[in-house]
Design a protein around this motif. Structure first.
Motif, PDB file in Angstrom:
ATOM      1  N   VAL A   1       0.687  -1.247  -0.025  1.00 36.38           N
ATOM      2  CA  VAL A   1       0.063  -0.024   0.067  1.00 36.38           C
ATOM      3  C   VAL A   1       0.805   1.209   0.051  1.00 36.38           C
ATOM      4  O   VAL A   1       1.639   1.274   0.976  1.00 36.38           O
ATOM      5  CB  VAL A   1      -0.681   0.062   1.185  1.00 36.38           C
ATOM      6  CG1 VAL A   1      -1.717   1.339   1.346  1.00 36.38           C
ATOM      7  CG2 VAL A   1      -1.863  -1.184   1.295  1.00 36.38           C
ATOM      8  N   THR A   2       0.595   2.133  -0.978  1.00 39.96           N
ATOM      9  CA  THR A   2       1.650   3.116  -1.119  1.00 39.96           C
ATOM     10  C   THR A   2       1.230   4.307  -0.127  1.00 39.96           C
ATOM     11  O   THR A   2      -0.057   4.482   0.315  1.00 39.96           O
ATOM     12  CB  THR A   2       1.650   3.865  -2.540  1.00 39.96           C
ATOM     13  OG1 THR A   2       0.183   4.176  -2.847  1.00 39.96           O
ATOM     14  CG2 THR A   2       2.258   3.053  -3.393  1.00 39.96           C
ATOM     15  N   PRO A   3       2.315   5.058   0.703  1.00 41.98           N
ATOM     16  CA  PRO A   3       1.951   5.739   1.710  1.00 41.98           C
ATOM     17  C   PRO A   3       1.169   7.208   1.280  1.00 41.98           C
ATOM     18  O   PRO A   3       1.649   7.883   0.417  1.00 41.98           O
ATOM     19  CB  PRO A   3       3.416   6.251   2.414  1.00 41.98           C
ATOM     20  CG  PRO A   3       4.127   5.263   1.794  1.00 41.98           C
ATOM     21  CD  PRO A   3       3.620   4.939   0.277  1.00 41.98           C
ATOM     22  N   HIS A   4      -0.031   7.422   1.806  1.00 39.25           N
ATOM     23  CA  HIS A   4      -0.673   8.669   1.490  1.00 39.25           C
ATOM     24  C   HIS A   4      -0.463   9.407   2.824  1.00 39.25           C
ATOM     25  O   HIS A   4       0.037   9.193   3.740  1.00 39.25           O
ATOM     26  CB  HIS A   4      -2.130   8.223   1.331  1.00 39.25           C
ATOM     27  CG  HIS A   4      -2.658   7.784   0.243  1.00 39.25           C
ATOM     28  ND1 HIS A   4      -2.447   8.438  -0.990  1.00 39.25           N
ATOM     29  CD2 HIS A   4      -3.133   6.428  -0.169  1.00 39.25           C
ATOM     30  CE1 HIS A   4      -3.080   7.634  -2.062  1.00 39.25           C
ATOM     31  NE2 HIS A   4      -3.294   6.441  -1.589  1.00 39.25           N
ATOM     32  N   GLY A   5      -1.020  11.061   2.543  1.00 43.55           N
ATOM     33  CA  GLY A   5      -0.871  11.693   3.395  1.00 43.55           C
ATOM     34  C   GLY A   5      -1.619  13.286   3.302  1.00 43.55           C
ATOM     35  O   GLY A   5      -2.427  13.112   2.210  1.00 43.55           O
ATOM     36  N   ALA A   6      -1.194  14.220   3.735  1.00 47.37           N
ATOM     37  CA  ALA A   6      -2.048  15.578   3.577  1.00 47.37           C
ATOM     38  C   ALA A   6      -1.888  16.178   2.255  1.00 47.37           C
ATOM     39  O   ALA A   6      -2.741  16.762   1.821  1.00 47.37           O
ATOM     40  CB  ALA A   6      -1.655  16.523   4.731  1.00 47.37           C
ATOM     41  N   ALA A   7      -0.664  15.740   1.474  1.00 45.29           N
ATOM     42  CA  ALA A   7      -0.414  16.344   0.531  1.00 45.29           C
ATOM     43  C   ALA A   7      -1.486  15.854  -0.800  1.00 45.29           C
ATOM     44  O   ALA A   7      -1.780  16.422  -1.862  1.00 45.29           O
ATOM     45  CB  ALA A   7       0.947  16.350  -0.067  1.00 45.29           C
ATOM     46  N   ALA A   8      -2.287  14.911  -0.666  1.00 41.83           N
ATOM     47  CA  ALA A   8      -3.161  14.407  -1.453  1.00 41.83           C
ATOM     48  C   ALA A   8      -4.182  15.319  -1.664  1.00 41.83           C
ATOM     49  O   ALA A   8      -5.044  15.507  -2.580  1.00 41.83           O
ATOM     50  CB  ALA A   8      -4.011  12.995  -0.902  1.00 41.83           C
TER      51      ALA A   8
ATOM     52  N   PHE B   1      -7.071  23.247  -6.290  1.00 45.63           N
ATOM     53  CA  PHE B   1      -7.328  22.925  -7.674  1.00 45.63           C
ATOM     54  C   PHE B   1      -6.611  21.905  -8.398  1.00 45.63           C
ATOM     55  O   PHE B   1      -5.197  22.029  -8.198  1.00 45.63           O
ATOM     56  CB  PHE B   1      -6.958  24.383  -8.621  1.00 45.63           C
ATOM     57  CG  PHE B   1      -7.584  24.358 -10.138  1.00 45.63           C
ATOM     58  CD1 PHE B   1      -8.696  25.089 -10.359  1.00 45.63           C
ATOM     59  CD2 PHE B   1      -6.528  23.821 -10.658  1.00 45.63           C
ATOM     60  CE1 PHE B   1      -9.040  25.039 -11.863  1.00 45.63           C
ATOM     61  CE2 PHE B   1      -6.990  23.588 -12.237  1.00 45.63           C
ATOM     62  CZ  PHE B   1      -8.097  24.363 -12.698  1.00 45.63           C
ATOM     63  N   GLY B   2      -7.123  20.851  -8.911  1.00 48.36           N
ATOM     64  CA  GLY B   2      -6.238  19.789  -9.392  1.00 48.36           C
ATOM     65  C   GLY B   2      -5.248  19.426  -8.495  1.00 48.36           C
ATOM     66  O   GLY B   2      -5.619  19.037  -7.200  1.00 48.36           O
ATOM     67  N   GLY B   3      -4.168  19.018  -8.887  1.00 50.57           N
ATOM     68  CA  GLY B   3      -3.009  18.348  -7.787  1.00 50.57           C
ATOM     69  C   GLY B   3      -2.187  19.400  -7.445  1.00 50.57           C
ATOM     70  O   GLY B   3      -1.301  19.054  -6.600  1.00 50.57           O
ATOM     71  N   GLY B   4      -2.735  20.588  -7.535  1.00 52.30           N
ATOM     72  CA  GLY B   4      -1.743  21.750  -7.222  1.00 52.30           C
ATOM     73  C   GLY B   4      -1.227  22.482  -8.206  1.00 52.30           C
ATOM     74  O   GLY B   4      -0.277  22.251  -8.787  1.00 52.30           O
ATOM     75  N   SER B   5      -1.700  23.456  -8.732  1.00 51.72           N
ATOM     76  CA  SER B   5      -1.623  24.184 -10.077  1.00 51.72           C
ATOM     77  C   SER B   5      -1.657  25.631  -9.523  1.00 51.72           C
ATOM     78  O   SER B   5      -2.288  26.137  -8.949  1.00 51.72           O
ATOM     79  CB  SER B   5      -2.490  23.637 -11.118  1.00 51.72           C
ATOM     80  OG  SER B   5      -2.562  22.571 -11.363  1.00 51.72           O
ATOM     81  N   THR B   6      -1.158  26.537 -10.720  1.00 55.34           N
ATOM     82  CA  THR B   6      -1.091  27.928 -10.852  1.00 55.34           C
ATOM     83  C   THR B   6      -1.790  28.580 -11.945  1.00 55.34           C
ATOM     84  O   THR B   6      -1.570  27.955 -12.881  1.00 55.34           O
ATOM     85  CB  THR B   6       0.262  28.308 -10.777  1.00 55.34           C
ATOM     86  OG1 THR B   6       0.986  27.985  -9.613  1.00 55.34           O
ATOM     87  CG2 THR B   6       0.184  29.980 -10.879  1.00 55.34           C
TER      88      THR B   6
END
Length: 776
Positions: free
Chosen positions: A52-59, A620-625
């Motif tokens: 299981v790949t590690p998930h966290g807050a940056a998801a 927005f999305g995965g983190g965009s400008t």
């Protein structure tokens, strides 16, 4: 049977990411530490045994990746692993070896792998020793200790010690949690087994054994979030729990899961109308046989974390860790239930769904009291057996979060020293613990560096150059180095079409003021369209309130047909309104025919959001400008940002970034009025924070991170080089100067990055005595 006796300061049971981080942290802080792990590899659910790949807050939050020990490991894994990341089932032994190497190199840490905890001795509500059996070695080890940390996941150590524990689901009436059921039950989230396939290059048959579960209903795989998005590996939703007990029926669950894995693959391979043709050349390469558990016991601490704490973004005086995953409560019963998990079910049916918006929480703080047993005076815990309700565990159980809990517990145990002092850490040494965690690279949302021993905080900072925030456009140069989005999870929005209210955070210089903002907009209609624009001052990069307070400016912008057009908006915001700098946010109301163009790059520290539910934004999305320009150019990357005490974008960029037009090398200099005696320097470079771990490709080295650099000090004889490094890709580096150096000026010169044209630094610390821990 051979009997062995050992004695330690800190005894950690459980070698998942929580236990691994706890043991490494305790040993780095000088405690004689042992880690007992009942499996042959470290990493628990993240290991090659479970995958299981590690998930966290940056998801779900930009610049929210966990740092500290887990960050060191993940940076090393991506830099050296040839494999791309898949959601589940992909993990290879490179990850196992990264963890094993870190543990073996940690001075003062003893590993006992394949060693299962069996008995616990307790005297006067205090653990005195444990006994554990080494598999295949006919050896029993009796281990005495001062402080014990339960990271078993099942709370085995605590249960054997007589600590009170919780299990099942609480009723809504108990804590008033929005996602708690009306009635309590003994049900827990289930366990999963994963699989991996290999392309053989030619058709290969597969015949399931007679005892495999038979699947024939196509609708089962088209609803309930049980979507086979890839055939390479999977799936989290192959989950079984209730009606079986996740602890005592673990072997029954393992067998049942094996039956389902084989049956699901049999269907996809041989009978599915969409996947069977694509699966012709695929063969099963691996099937897990260690169930990945989500929930069992939760040990009762001095504070029980509830879902309400997370919704309120938990600010605690004893904050020692943080989280930010959503309240991810899998349906009890797993494969036997109508759906696998409600939010995913809604999103797969409609990626624009706002169902379950209240489940998105954080980043929130985690208190030390939730890691301390209320019953056993020298027992701590970290991981999914944390002191919490069932609902809160939905967000707390992911491995990025459990790892930083573990580091906090291990550090606290080392500070407690004799085990009698866990309470004293809470009452007397909390500031010391928090500052130690920050010094070790961790992030605490509500605490910043005020370390009295850090000489850098009393210095003045200058630099050879500094970038300014001018904006970015649809075709700006991309220096992300191949970083992607987490493609296996629905990423919304896909474009900047204003189907919902959308916003861009923009960093501003203290007291500068803003004259003009320009936005890159297109109009898909045949005539000019109006869109309402607002500028707000916001408290930080995670201020998701659509109405954070009085608007600084509001205007209706006119967008001609076609585009993209740079729509100019003279906002004329005086410097007094932005005296403290930080962030403003530009909001555009919904206007479906208008598109706000997503930039091809990400301006460091500045990302966008969209209104996910009434009154609340989401990343927005995965983190965009989004494309914007600002005048005058904002001084938001100045050298003094390295002394803000925060090592990531939060209430400001907290970053020095050199002018990308000025060629490297570029330098950053600390100076003091009086010479300082320095024996240790710690630097936190930019990088490895923007997005979820799943977005990072094989062999990734963050372009923002300094590759080649040197430290110099001014002495009576002129500038003297005290260390030079080539080939770096770690964000946190510690340099010991055994002989020390006395200087009034210290300079960091960056000769090359891993690809970005600018040098970037979040923080520099300096110490008279070696105090910063490192991997060695």
């Amino acid at each position: 049977m051979k009997f062995v006796e050992e004695d330690y300061d800190v005894v950690v049971a459980g070698g998942g990411l929580a236990g691994f981080s706890a043991a490494v942290a305790a040993a780095r802080h000088g405690a004689k530490t042992v880690l007992i792990q009942d499996r042959p590899v470290l990493g628990g659910n993240s290991s090659s045994e479970v995958r299981v790949t590690p998930h966290g807050a940056a998801a779900f939050h930009g610049y929210a990746r966990e740092t500290g020990i887990i960050s060191e490991a993940l940076i090393q894994e991506r830099a050296t692993n040839h494999a791309k990341i898949e959601e589940n089932g992909w993990t290879n032994s490179v990850w196992d070896l990264v963890l094993y190497d870190m543990a073996v190199r940690t001075e003062g840490l003893t590993l006992h792998l394949n060693t299962a905890l069996e008995e616990v001795d307790v005297i006067d509500h205090r653990i005195s020793r444990v006994r554990a059996r080494v598999a295949n070695a006919e050896t029993v080890i009796q281990i005495s200790g001062k402080t014990f940390i339960d990271c078993t996941g099942d709370g085995t150590l605590g249960a054997l010690a007589g600590a009170e524990w919780l299990s099942g689901t609480e009723a809504a009436s108990e804590y008033g949690e929005p996602d708690a059921p009306d009635e309590a039950s003994d049900g827990t989230m289930g366990s999963s087994l994963h699989f991996k396939t290999v392309d053989t290059g030619r058709p290969v048959p597969f015949k399931a054994p007679e005892w495999a579960v038979k699947y024939d209903d196509p609708s089962f795989f088209r609803k309930g979030a049980r979507l086979p998005k890839t055939l390479s590996s999977g799936y989290w939703w192959i989950e079984i729990g209730t009606p079986w007990d996740s602890i005592h029926d673990n072997e029954v669950i393992r067998h049942e899961l094996t039956r389902h894995v084989l049956g699901i693959w049999d269907y996809l391979k041989n009978r599915d109308p969409h996947w069977s043709e694509k699966a012709a050349n695929l063969a099963l390469d691996w099937i897990g046989q260690v169930p990945g558990k989500r929930e069992s016991r939760r040990l009762l601490g001095e504070l029980v974390l509830t879902e309400n704490h997370l919704i309120e973004n938990g600010s605690f005086e004893d904050e020692v860790a943080f989280g930010g995953w959503y309240v991810d409560l899998h349906t009890l019963g797993g494969l036997l239930a109508e759906d696998a998990e409600p939010v995913s079910t809604a999103l797969f049916a409609n990626p624009k769904s706002s169902f379950g918006s209240s489940k998105y929480v954080g980043p929130f703080g985690i208190p030390l009291r939730a890691l301390m047993s209320k019953d056993v005076s020298n027992l701590m815990f970290a991981g999914r057996n944390v002191s919490s309700t069932h609902a809160a565990l939905g967000a707390l159980r992911v491995m990025g979060t459990t790892a930083v809990m573990g580091q906090a517990a291990g550090t606290a145990a080392a500070i407690a020293k004799d085990g009698q002092g866990i309470q004293s850490v809470l009452t007397t040494n909390m500031g010391e613990l928090q500052q130690a965690l920050l010094r070790d690279g961790c992030f605490l949302p509500h605490v910043r560096n005020t370390d009295p021993a850090d000489l850098a905080l009393a210095s003045s900072v200058t630099s050879s150059s500094a970038d300014k925030v001018r904006g970015v456009g649809p075709n700006s140069a991309n220096w992300l180095g191949g970083i992607d989005h987490w493609r296996d999870h629905p990423v919304h929005p896909f474009t900047g079409r204003l189907e919902r209210r959308t916003a861009q955070w923009i960093a501003v210089g203290a007291g500068q003021g803003v004259d003009v903002i320009r936005l890159a907009l297109s109009n898909g209609g045949e005539s000019a369209r109006e869109v309402t624009a607002t500028v707000h001052k916001v408290k930080d990069i995670w201020d998701y309130r659509t109405e954070p307070g009085g608007a600084l400016r509001k205007e209706v912008l006119i967008v001609p047909p076609g585009g993209p057009h740079w729509i100019e908006w003279p906002v004329t915001i005086p410097g007094d309104d932005l005296a403290e700098g930080g962030y403003i946010r530009v909001d555009l109301e919904a206007a479906p025919e208008i598109e706000w163009h997503v930039s091809s790059t990400v301006l460091p520290g500045q990302i966008a959001g969209y209104e996910y539910s009434p009154g609340r934004y989401r990343r927005f999305g995965g983190g965009s400008t989004l494309s914007f320009q600002i005048e005058p150019a904002q001084e938001a990357y100045t050298a003094d940002n390295v002394l803000t005490g925060v090592t990531r974008p939060h209430q400001g960029t907290n970053q020095w970034r050199s002018d990308p037009v000025a060629p490297l090398p570029q330098w950053l200099e600390l100076s003091w009025q009086e010479p300082q005696r320095i024996r240790q320097v710690q630097i936190t470079f930019s990088g490895h924070l923007l997005r979820e771990y799943h977005a990072y490709p094989a062999f990734y080295r963050d372009p923002q991170c300094a590759r080649d650099y040197a430290l110099e000090a001014e002495t009576a004889g002129g500038w003297r080089e005290i260390t030079r490094v080539s080939g770096n890709y770690s964000t946190r580096v510690v340099h010991d100067l055994p002989e020390g150096i006395t200087t009034g000026r210290l300079r960091l010169t960056v000769f090359a990055t891993n690809g970005d044209p600018s040098a970037g630094v979040y923080e520099i610390r300096c110490y008279q005595s070696p105090i910063c821990t490192s991997a060695g």
